[in-house]
Each structure stands twice: as C-alpha cells, then as structure tokens.
Design a protein around this motif. Structure first.
Motif, PDB file in Angstrom:
ATOM      1  N   LEU A 128       4.077  65.771  50.840  1.00 25.45           N
ATOM      2  CA  LEU A 128       3.756  64.462  51.384  1.00 25.45           C
ATOM      3  C   LEU A 128       2.273  64.186  51.210  1.00 25.45           C
ATOM      4  N   HIS A 129       1.941  63.055  50.598  1.00 24.93           N
ATOM      5  CA  HIS A 129       0.565  62.642  50.356  1.00 24.93           C
ATOM      6  C   HIS A 129       0.214  61.548  51.362  1.00 24.93           C
ATOM      7  N   LEU A 130      -0.809  61.792  52.182  1.00 25.78           N
ATOM      8  CA  LEU A 130      -1.181  60.883  53.257  1.00 25.78           C
ATOM      9  C   LEU A 130      -2.604  60.384  53.047  1.00 25.78           C
ATOM     10  N   PRO A 131      -2.808  59.089  52.786  1.00 28.23           N
ATOM     11  CA  PRO A 131      -4.165  58.560  52.615  1.00 28.23           C
ATOM     12  C   PRO A 131      -4.899  58.473  53.944  1.00 28.23           C
ATOM     13  N   TYR A 132      -6.198  58.745  53.913  1.00 28.68           N
ATOM     14  CA  TYR A 132      -6.993  58.670  55.136  1.00 28.68           C
ATOM     15  C   TYR A 132      -8.412  58.242  54.787  1.00 28.68           C
ATOM     16  N   ALA A 133      -9.103  57.747  55.792  1.00 26.41           N
ATOM     17  CA  ALA A 133     -10.511  57.348  55.638  1.00 26.41           C
ATOM     18  C   ALA A 133     -11.227  57.656  56.941  1.00 26.41           C
ATOM     19  N   THR A 134     -12.372  58.316  56.845  1.00 23.35           N
ATOM     20  CA  THR A 134     -13.184  58.652  58.013  1.00 23.35           C
ATOM     21  C   THR A 134     -14.629  58.237  57.734  1.00 23.35           C
ATOM     22  N   GLY A 135     -15.480  58.459  58.719  1.00 29.45           N
ATOM     23  CA  GLY A 135     -16.885  58.175  58.512  1.00 29.45           C
ATOM     24  C   GLY A 135     -17.491  59.014  57.414  1.00 29.45           C
ATOM     25  N   ALA A 139      -4.600  63.578  52.102  1.00 30.63           N
ATOM     26  CA  ALA A 139      -4.192  64.886  52.607  1.00 30.63           C
ATOM     27  C   ALA A 139      -2.797  65.195  52.091  1.00 30.63           C
ATOM     28  N   ARG A 140      -2.540  66.469  51.784  1.00 25.86           N
ATOM     29  CA  ARG A 140      -1.239  66.887  51.249  1.00 25.86           C
ATOM     30  C   ARG A 140      -0.592  67.869  52.216  1.00 25.86           C
ATOM     31  N   MET A 141       0.689  67.650  52.451  1.00 26.80           N
ATOM     32  CA  MET A 141       1.415  68.445  53.433  1.00 26.80           C
ATOM     33  C   MET A 141       2.817  68.723  52.896  1.00 26.80           C
ATOM     34  N   GLU A 142       3.222  69.993  52.898  1.00 23.36           N
ATOM     35  CA  GLU A 142       4.566  70.325  52.462  1.00 23.36           C
ATOM     36  C   GLU A 142       5.561  70.069  53.586  1.00 23.36           C
TER      37      GLU A 142
END
Length: 388
Positions: A314-321, A328-331
């Motif tokens: 699972l590929h999860l887009p994220y944005a932080t400061g 992020a990648r999660m099996e």
C-alpha cells in the motif's frame, strides 16, 4: 494499480473528492496546496525513484472551491467557478512558470468532476439537472467540453468499471425513489443498464470496483441501516455485509483495492479510511480474512488517498513540514482466510465475524430472506481485461 482520490461521504451518501486526486495508473497526483487564501495547484510525480512536487501557480491564487485532476501526460486539469459558469483549463510547467490552456466552460448550477478516467487523457464531469444528469467530456475531446450523454434521474458518485474508460457506474435516483447503482456505456450514447438491486426499496450505492477481480465495494441500507458490503461483478451470490466493518461512532470508507487478483476476488486487500473523534486511522481488510486490521497512518497522511501494487504493498501519500511530498509504503497484514460459506449454521457459529446477506435479519431472528443483487452479468460487461 488501483488508486483513489481522498473521499468523504456527502449528504446523499455519495462519495466525493476533497482535494488530492491520483491518476488511475498512479503516475501523477494533484491537489490545491498553500496556506490560507494563497492556494495554487500542485502536481506530484509518483512513478520515479522518489516522489516530487511541482507547484503550478498563476498570477492570482485559486479559490478554495476549485477542483484539480491530474492527467497521465503530466498536465493538470483545473475547474473554476467563473460568473455562474464552470471554466476548465489545463495547467503545465513551463520552465520557471506555469502554462495554461483554456478549454471552455459549461453553464450549470452544479457540476462535479468524475474520478480520473482509466485512459489517462480524458476527464469527465456530472451536471445534474431537473430530471436528468448530463455527462460531459471536459478534457480529451477535439473541441473543448463535449456533451456525451444524458442519463434520466439524479446521478451522483462515479466509479469506472473497466480499464478503457468506457463503462461508468453511477448512483441514480428516479422520481424521489431509492438510489440504485447503474452502468452507463459511454460508447453507446450513455446506454443505462441496472447494476445493483439488493432489495426494491434499499439505497444501493457503488463505492469502488476492481476491474481485474470484479470485486465491488458497496454501501446499502438493505440490512436496515447503512452498511458496507461487498460482492463480485457477474456473480449471483448475495452481497455480503461484514460485521467487522461496522464500527461504533466511526465512519469507514474504502479508498483502494489491490489489483490483479483475477480468480480470487476474496483475497484482494482493501484499504479503508476510519474517521472518528480521535481523527483518521487506516484500515486493511480482505473479504476472505474477515478481519479489519486497524493501523496507525503515517504522519501527514493525506487521509483517504492511496494505491495498492499488485504485490499487496500500500502506497500512502503524505506531506509534513519537513517533507513536502512523500509516499509511505506498507505491506498488507497477513490473514487466516475463512472458507467463503454463507450458510445459516456458519453465521451462528462465527458471530464475531458473521456476514449478513442483503435483506437478511440479524442472527437469532426468523428464517432468512436472502435478496440477491441484480444479476450483474446482465450489465454490458462482456469480460475483464487481463492484468497489465
């Protein structure tokens, strides 16, 4: 890959985008970025070794109600409300600046962009009217916005059923009656065929579809109140409503399905957004496993956005400061799969993981009334594409 935009449940139960949208093949994404009123379109490139963002600002900031949608050629479609009309343009980077190609405008009281077309170069919009809903091709045509179909009734939602951009599922309401998902053939002038009917009176909406396996994610009030359910395209088996997807005081919304599982739809991993008082969490579930895994989402996750690889990552887009554009990648967690048997006996012996068919009373009530979905093979879907 199966991808999805950030989604929320609207007042009519339909699922709509709230800002971050990914192309159907997962190569690009787009959103409105910036702080306060200083908003500008931003394109994310996701198919390289590392994701990166390209700002696409113009001479003045964008309004908060503007919509953006990425195309697979790297351009970004933007919809703006201008003097009562919906104006469309294509944005693209030009060295240090931003290029803009105006496409034209549509006069309509309401208009919503549909999810990115699987062909990657077309974009469509819904414009509900008094007694029908217009489907417009707003990008990818030869002469600006083109009216391609008029569907009787009020339509919302929008889920692509194939990988060519021909078959579209819409949630339709006729004359104030129940909402039913229908299939619309865009190559046959918008020909409409039934897709879901769990009971005659129930509201049956389609949330997601995976073309390889035929797995469908459904929201229906056939069990007596709104529940998440699943079925398989072209199957005569009843829609199922897993108890594990029913969480107290939380809204559970699927946003991505694992592609490529052509012969085993029950093994597809499904990613879900779980919204509660404490914020948004991540859920992962498989129909065969019958267990909802609740996981911590990465910091800065653009809640409700993500895609699966065929291998179950699972590929999860994220944005932080600190990270302006990250993935992020999660099996997917492993499951102990339960045989897919829907007898009354199994429902009673497995109460924690029971699944109720559409229209069936809860365990402990009288004899079940199993209401099957409309025979889905009657929809004009003569086959599913082989994996890419």
């Amino acid at each position: 890959m199966t991808v999805c935009a950030i989604e929320t449940a609207a007042e009519d139960g339909a699922v709509g985008s709230t800002g971050f949208t990914m192309t159907a093949d997962g190569t690009y994404a787009a959103r409105l970025a910036g702080d306060g009123e200083a908003l500008f379109p931003e394109r994310w490139t996701l198919d390289g070794p590392e994701p990166y963002a390209v700002p696409l600002p113009l001479d003045q900031p964008e309004e908060r109600d503007a919509d953006v949608l990425p195309l697979t050629d790297g351009r970004v479609l933007i919809r703006r409300r201008v003097e009562g009309r919906h104006a469309f343009s294509l944005l693209y980077p030009t060295g240090p600046g931003t290029g803009e190609l105006p496409l034209g405008a549509i006069e309509s009281a309401r208009l919503t962009l549909l999810p990115p077309s699987p062909d990657g170069v077309s974009a469509y919009a819904l414009a509900p009217g008094e007694g029908s809903t217009a489907i417009w091709l707003v990008a990818g045509g030869a002469f600006g916005p083109e009216h391609v179909a008029e569907v009787p009734g009020h339509c919302s939602g929008g889920v692509w059923l194939d990988r060519t951009g021909r078959m579209l599922a819409l949630d339709r309401q006729l004359d104030g009656g129940p909402v039913k998902a229908v299939a619309v053939d865009l190559e046959r002038g918008g020909e409409v065929t039934p897709l879901l009917q769990i009971t005659e009176e129930s509201d049956d909406r389609l949330l997601l579809a995976e073309p390889d396996s035929g797995l469908l994610l459904i929201r229906s009030n056939a069990p007596g109140h709104d529940r998440l359910g699943w079925g398989v395209l072209s199957s005569l088996r009843p829609v199922r409503f897993p108890e594990c997807l029913r969480l107290a005081d939380c809204a559970v919304t699927p946003f991505a399905v694992q592609p490529g599982q052509m012969l085993t739809p029950e093994s597809c991993a499904v990613a879900l957004r779980i919204d509660g008082a404490a914020g948004s969490r991540l859920g992962v579930w498989r129909p065969a496993g019958r267990r909802l895994h609740q996981l911590a989402a990465p910091e800065g996750w653009l809640a409700g956005a993500g895609l699966w690889s065929r291998e179950g990552v699972l590929h999860l887009p994220y944005a932080t400061g600190a990270v302006r554009c990250g993935v992020a990648r999660m099996e997917a967690p492993e499951d102990v799969c339960v045989p897919d048997v829907i007898t009354r006996r199994d429902m009673i012996t497995e109460p924690a993981q029971a699944e109720h068919a559409g229209g069936e009373p809860s365990v402990g009530a009288g004899a079940p009334l199993v209401c099957r979905p409309m025979p889905l093979q009657q929809a004009p879907l003569t086959g599913r594409a082989a994996p890419d």
